[in-house]
Design a protein around this motif. Structure first.
Motif, PDB file in Angstrom:
ATOM      1  N   ALA A 120       0.563  -1.380   0.133  1.00 45.18           N
ATOM      2  CA  ALA A 120      -0.012  -0.131   0.135  1.00 45.18           C
ATOM      3  C   ALA A 120       1.029   1.242   0.224  1.00 45.18           C
ATOM      4  O   ALA A 120       0.763   2.325  -0.709  1.00 45.18           O
ATOM      5  CB  ALA A 120      -0.968   0.121   1.235  1.00 45.18           C
ATOM      6  N   ALA A 121       1.968   1.276   0.865  1.00 42.47           N
ATOM      7  CA  ALA A 121       2.729   2.450   0.882  1.00 42.47           C
ATOM      8  C   ALA A 121       3.534   2.677  -0.305  1.00 42.47           C
ATOM      9  O   ALA A 121       3.693   3.868  -0.943  1.00 42.47           O
ATOM     10  CB  ALA A 121       4.040   2.113   1.975  1.00 42.47           C
ATOM     11  N   HIS A 122       3.940   1.686  -1.251  1.00 43.46           N
ATOM     12  CA  HIS A 122       4.512   1.842  -2.382  1.00 43.46           C
ATOM     13  C   HIS A 122       3.113   2.310  -3.525  1.00 43.46           C
ATOM     14  O   HIS A 122       3.883   3.197  -4.370  1.00 43.46           O
ATOM     15  CB  HIS A 122       4.877   0.741  -2.995  1.00 43.46           C
ATOM     16  N   LEU A 123       2.285   1.883  -3.509  1.00 45.71           N
ATOM     17  CA  LEU A 123       1.347   2.151  -4.258  1.00 45.71           C
ATOM     18  C   LEU A 123       0.710   3.772  -4.197  1.00 45.71           C
ATOM     19  O   LEU A 123       0.280   4.259  -5.385  1.00 45.71           O
ATOM     20  CB  LEU A 123       0.058   1.380  -4.292  1.00 45.71           C
ATOM     21  N   LEU A 124       1.250   4.080  -2.865  1.00 44.52           N
ATOM     22  CA  LEU A 124       0.812   5.935  -2.881  1.00 44.52           C
ATOM     23  C   LEU A 124       1.542   6.604  -3.927  1.00 44.52           C
ATOM     24  O   LEU A 124       1.458   7.659  -4.246  1.00 44.52           O
ATOM     25  CB  LEU A 124       1.114   6.087  -1.264  1.00 44.52           C
ATOM     26  N   THR A 125       2.768   6.036  -4.364  1.00 43.87           N
ATOM     27  CA  THR A 125       3.747   6.673  -5.318  1.00 43.87           C
ATOM     28  C   THR A 125       3.314   6.499  -6.824  1.00 43.87           C
ATOM     29  O   THR A 125       4.102   6.846  -7.651  1.00 43.87           O
ATOM     30  CB  THR A 125       5.008   6.247  -5.136  1.00 43.87           C
TER      31      THR A 125
END
Length: 343
Positions: free
Chosen positions: A315-320
């Motif tokens: 999820a943290a990576h998909l925020l970028t």
């Protein structure tokens, strides 16, 4: 109606409750609130008899969610009541666990829990009832918005994805896996704020030591939004990343909002366990018509819905991801607010 599974041995059709910067420490404390009712909640002084029930927001197996008003302060909340004697479980312990899970993430994109509320001797409660006092999210669930508004425009979908990912990233950083991400468990305010709700089957995942991730793969939740590795946990064993399942659920949700129907089965097909298993574990993503989605949205969906959990971004990576990070925030939020308002 989504198919909800509680045991792999005996699949059943259940109704799920539609519940109305990561700064919080992982401890059991109430979120800040300005009303005296919330202050009383922090002190554990509230009882169900302190509230008037205004409306039913949702019902399901073993409980219901009400819009309530605190009699003394007129503050408005959502009250999730777990009925005693249903299912034979310890509802007090279950409510305390759910509240603790919610309070681990002081995120604006996770529904706030103010208190666990005990039953009082009143005609509106039954012996053994216990409840969670929650913030009221006034726009309802994304499922209810979609039922009224139909397909979401891409700008609104991007805003939903961005805010839900922010909440998931915060939860996952606190080692909380939700396990039932779907349109009915994402609430939205009239101001366009998306919040993750209903932590009844969420788990706090301990640091990996041996097979301790197994608890996150107990066969419960809504089958239509389960990831391939949750459907066939025996194949993947304890090696699957439990947090990747939440990303899959968000991907199905985004695609459903875009298509205005459950996307992994042909339109009109009954969502049986066998049909869902085949579609989720072995089926291809449904084709989107030319012009129905930007290349960025298509790439985002492909990333969320990769069948190999090891290749699914966090999820943290998909925020970028460009679909989220590159959106016009003002335009996206306006599009979402218009949907909620029925414009």
């Amino acid at each position: 109606m989504a198919l909800t599974i509680r045991e792999r041995r005996l699949p059943q059709l259940h109704i799920s409750l539609d519940l109305p910067s990561c700064a919080g420490a992982a401890n059991f404390r109430a979120a800040p609130a300005s009303t005296s009712a919330a202050a009383a909640a922090r002190a554990g002084e509230l009882r169900m008899s302190d509230f008037d029930r205004v409306a039913v927001l949702g019902r399901g197996n073993g409980g219901a969610v009400y819009k309530v008003v605190h009699r003394r302060t007129s503050a408005v909340y959502a009250l999730k009541v777990l009925h005693g004697g249903v299912g034979g479980g310890d509802h007090g312990a279950a409510a305390a666990t759910e509240a603790d899970v919610m309070r681990r993430a002081a995120s604006p994109h996770v529904v706030r829990c103010h208190s666990v509320v005990a039953a009082a001797a009143a005609a509106t409660s039954c012996p053994g009832d216990v409840a969670l006092l929650l913030e009221l999210v006034d726009g309802g669930s994304l499922a209810s918005v979609a039922a009224r508004a139909g397909a979401f425009p891409e700008a609104a979908v991007a805003e939903v994805a961005a805010q839900a990912l922010s909440g998931l990233a915060c939860l996952h950083a606190r080692r909380v896996v939700h396990r039932d991400i779907k349109p009915g468990n994402l609430l939205v305010s009239v101001d366009g704020e998306v919040k993750i709700a209903d932590f009844g089957i969420a788990k706090v995942v301990p640091p990996r030591r041996g097979g301790e991730h197994r608890a996150a793969y107990e066969y419960e939740g809504t089958a239509a939004y389960m990831s391939p590795e949750r459907f066939d946990s025996e194949l993947h064993g304890d090696g699957a990343d439990p947090f990747a399942a939440d990303v899959w659920g968000l991907g199905v949700t985004v695609l459903e909002l875009l298509m205005a129907r459950y996307p992994l089965l042909p339109a009109g097909q009954k969502p049986s366990w066998a049909a869902l298993m085949c579609a989720i574990c072995f089926g291809e993503l449904p084709p989107l018509p030319d012009g129905a989605a930007s290349p960025e949205l298509r790439a985002f969906l492909a990333a969320c819905l990769h069948k190999d959990h090891t290749k699914r971004p966090s999820a943290a990576h998909l925020l970028t991801h460009q679909f989220v990070a590159g959106r016009n925030v003002a335009a996206s939020k306006l599009a979402l607010r218009r949907l909620v308002a029925g414009a």
